[in-house]
Design a protein around this motif. Structure first.
Motif, PDB file in Angstrom:
ATOM      1  N   PHE A  19      -2.919   5.715   5.120  1.00  0.00           N
ATOM      2  CA  PHE A  19      -3.564   6.772   5.911  1.00  0.00           C
ATOM      3  C   PHE A  19      -5.093   6.695   5.768  1.00  0.00           C
ATOM      4  O   PHE A  19      -5.816   6.824   6.748  1.00  0.00           O
ATOM      5  CB  PHE A  19      -3.048   8.147   5.491  1.00  0.00           C
ATOM      6  N   ALA A  20      -5.583   6.473   4.551  1.00  0.00           N
ATOM      7  CA  ALA A  20      -7.035   6.362   4.333  1.00  0.00           C
ATOM      8  C   ALA A  20      -7.602   5.161   5.086  1.00  0.00           C
ATOM      9  O   ALA A  20      -8.663   5.258   5.716  1.00  0.00           O
ATOM     10  CB  ALA A  20      -7.337   6.249   2.842  1.00  0.00           C
ATOM     11  N   LEU A  21      -6.906   4.042   5.041  1.00  0.00           N
ATOM     12  CA  LEU A  21      -7.364   2.849   5.748  1.00  0.00           C
ATOM     13  C   LEU A  21      -7.282   3.034   7.261  1.00  0.00           C
ATOM     14  O   LEU A  21      -8.132   2.541   8.000  1.00  0.00           O
ATOM     15  CB  LEU A  21      -6.557   1.627   5.307  1.00  0.00           C
ATOM     16  N   ALA A  22      -6.271   3.759   7.717  1.00  0.00           N
ATOM     17  CA  ALA A  22      -6.156   4.048   9.151  1.00  0.00           C
ATOM     18  C   ALA A  22      -7.330   4.899   9.619  1.00  0.00           C
ATOM     19  O   ALA A  22      -7.907   4.647  10.676  1.00  0.00           O
ATOM     20  CB  ALA A  22      -4.834   4.750   9.441  1.00  0.00           C
ATOM     21  N   ALA A  23      -7.706   5.883   8.828  1.00  0.00           N
ATOM     22  CA  ALA A  23      -8.849   6.731   9.183  1.00  0.00           C
ATOM     23  C   ALA A  23     -10.128   5.908   9.244  1.00  0.00           C
ATOM     24  O   ALA A  23     -10.979   6.126  10.111  1.00  0.00           O
ATOM     25  CB  ALA A  23      -8.993   7.870   8.179  1.00  0.00           C
ATOM     26  N   ASP A  24     -10.249   4.932   8.367  1.00  0.00           N
ATOM     27  CA  ASP A  24     -11.436   4.072   8.352  1.00  0.00           C
ATOM     28  C   ASP A  24     -11.506   3.136   9.554  1.00  0.00           C
ATOM     29  O   ASP A  24     -12.551   2.561   9.837  1.00  0.00           O
ATOM     30  CB  ASP A  24     -11.493   3.252   7.061  1.00  0.00           C
ATOM     31  N   SER A  25     -10.407   2.986  10.277  1.00  0.00           N
ATOM     32  CA  SER A  25     -10.437   2.122  11.459  1.00  0.00           C
ATOM     33  C   SER A  25     -11.311   2.724  12.554  1.00  0.00           C
ATOM     34  O   SER A  25     -11.825   2.003  13.399  1.00  0.00           O
ATOM     35  CB  SER A  25      -9.025   1.869  11.994  1.00  0.00           C
ATOM     36  N   VAL A  26     -11.508   4.028  12.520  1.00  0.00           N
ATOM     37  CA  VAL A  26     -12.349   4.694  13.518  1.00  0.00           C
ATOM     38  C   VAL A  26     -13.817   4.633  13.112  1.00  0.00           C
ATOM     39  O   VAL A  26     -14.681   4.335  13.923  1.00  0.00           O
ATOM     40  CB  VAL A  26     -11.909   6.165  13.704  1.00  0.00           C
ATOM     41  N   THR A  27     -14.080   4.864  11.841  1.00  0.00           N
ATOM     42  CA  THR A  27     -15.468   4.924  11.369  1.00  0.00           C
ATOM     43  C   THR A  27     -15.996   3.584  10.891  1.00  0.00           C
ATOM     44  O   THR A  27     -17.188   3.412  10.739  1.00  0.00           O
ATOM     45  CB  THR A  27     -15.587   5.936  10.219  1.00  0.00           C
ATOM     46  N   GLY A  28     -15.087   2.645  10.634  1.00  0.00           N
ATOM     47  CA  GLY A  28     -15.495   1.358  10.098  1.00  0.00           C
ATOM     48  C   GLY A  28     -15.380   1.350   8.585  1.00  0.00           C
ATOM     49  O   GLY A  28     -15.396   2.397   7.938  1.00  0.00           O
ATOM     50  N   PRO A  29     -15.238   0.154   8.014  1.00  0.00           N
ATOM     51  CA  PRO A  29     -15.082   0.039   6.563  1.00  0.00           C
ATOM     52  C   PRO A  29     -16.298   0.563   5.807  1.00  0.00           C
ATOM     53  O   PRO A  29     -17.435   0.393   6.246  1.00  0.00           O
ATOM     54  CB  PRO A  29     -14.915  -1.458   6.332  1.00  0.00           C
ATOM     55  N   THR A  30     -16.019   1.204   4.700  1.00  0.00           N
ATOM     56  CA  THR A  30     -17.055   1.708   3.802  1.00  0.00           C
ATOM     57  C   THR A  30     -16.798   1.129   2.414  1.00  0.00           C
ATOM     58  O   THR A  30     -15.818   0.397   2.212  1.00  0.00           O
ATOM     59  CB  THR A  30     -17.002   3.248   3.716  1.00  0.00           C
ATOM     60  N   GLN A  31     -17.609   1.488   1.472  1.00  0.00           N
ATOM     61  CA  GLN A  31     -17.385   1.056   0.095  1.00  0.00           C
ATOM     62  C   GLN A  31     -16.041   1.585  -0.406  1.00  0.00           C
ATOM     63  O   GLN A  31     -15.316   0.893  -1.117  1.00  0.00           O
ATOM     64  CB  GLN A  31     -18.518   1.510  -0.829  1.00  0.00           C
ATOM     65  N   SER A  32     -15.693   2.775   0.019  1.00  0.00           N
ATOM     66  CA  SER A  32     -14.398   3.350  -0.349  1.00  0.00           C
ATOM     67  C   SER A  32     -13.250   2.514   0.204  1.00  0.00           C
ATOM     68  O   SER A  32     -12.240   2.304  -0.471  1.00  0.00           O
ATOM     69  CB  SER A  32     -14.300   4.787   0.175  1.00  0.00           C
ATOM     70  N   ALA A  55       0.839  -1.199   0.000  1.00  0.00           N
ATOM     71  CA  ALA A  55       0.000   0.000   0.000  1.00  0.00           C
ATOM     72  C   ALA A  55       0.876   1.252   0.000  1.00  0.00           C
ATOM     73  O   ALA A  55       1.958   1.263   0.583  1.00  0.00           O
ATOM     74  CB  ALA A  55      -0.894   0.005   1.232  1.00  0.00           C
ATOM     75  N   SER A  56       0.392   2.277  -0.649  1.00  0.00           N
ATOM     76  CA  SER A  56       1.083   3.568  -0.604  1.00  0.00           C
ATOM     77  C   SER A  56       0.788   4.227   0.744  1.00  0.00           C
ATOM     78  O   SER A  56      -0.132   3.829   1.462  1.00  0.00           O
ATOM     79  CB  SER A  56       0.580   4.472  -1.737  1.00  0.00           C
ATOM     80  N   SER A  57       1.547   5.247   1.067  1.00  0.00           N
ATOM     81  CA  SER A  57       1.306   5.952   2.329  1.00  0.00           C
ATOM     82  C   SER A  57      -0.074   6.596   2.341  1.00  0.00           C
ATOM     83  O   SER A  57      -0.746   6.622   3.380  1.00  0.00           O
ATOM     84  CB  SER A  57       2.391   6.992   2.590  1.00  0.00           C
ATOM     85  N   THR A  58      -0.530   7.072   1.202  1.00  0.00           N
ATOM     86  CA  THR A  58      -1.871   7.656   1.109  1.00  0.00           C
ATOM     87  C   THR A  58      -2.933   6.598   1.384  1.00  0.00           C
ATOM     88  O   THR A  58      -3.910   6.857   2.099  1.00  0.00           O
ATOM     89  CB  THR A  58      -2.096   8.277  -0.287  1.00  0.00           C
ATOM     90  N   GLN A  59      -2.753   5.412   0.835  1.00  0.00           N
ATOM     91  CA  GLN A  59      -3.699   4.323   1.065  1.00  0.00           C
ATOM     92  C   GLN A  59      -3.692   3.884   2.525  1.00  0.00           C
ATOM     93  O   GLN A  59      -4.743   3.648   3.114  1.00  0.00           O
ATOM     94  CB  GLN A  59      -3.389   3.144   0.144  1.00  0.00           C
TER      95      GLN A  59
END
Length: 105
Positions: A64-77, A58-62
């Motif tokens: 970071f996005a996946l890390a942010a989703d750890s709080v809100t839970g997985p989405t379609q994104s 994964a890239s650093s951007t990916q």
């Protein structure tokens, strides 16, 4: 709204850490999210080897996005980001080398 607040707060928390610590925190949070997606979307795939291959490619951007989703839970994104990483040739090679042997153990 919750995701937006996470995206605002997460960088502030990470800014207080060393770069190595920032990276480890983000990777650990991303692992949590990736685990949920792998279990849900790729049944039968050995989870730990798959997570390792996805994180490593994964890239650093990916991450970071996946890390942010750890709080809100997985989405379609989230699923799309993980799918994009899984479809990279490097990830597929890793999965073949690490995931398949885990299946036959």
């Amino acid at each position: 709204m919750k995701r937006l607040s996470v995206l605002i707060v997460l960088p502030l928390i990470l800014a207080a850490c060393t770069p190595a610590t920032q990276d480890q925190i983000a990777r650990d949070a991303a692992r949590s999210t990736i685990s949920k997606v792998v279990v849900d979307r790729f049944p039968g795939v050995p989870v730990q080897p798959a997570i390792d291959c996805i994180i490593d490619n994964a890239s650093s951007t990916q991450i970071f996005a996946l890390a942010a989703d750890s709080v809100t839970g997985p989405t379609q994104s989230t699923v799309e980001v993980v799918s994009d990483i899984v479809s990279k040739p490097e990830t597929l090679t890793c999965l073949a080398a690490e995931g398949l042997p885990a299946l036959i153990r």
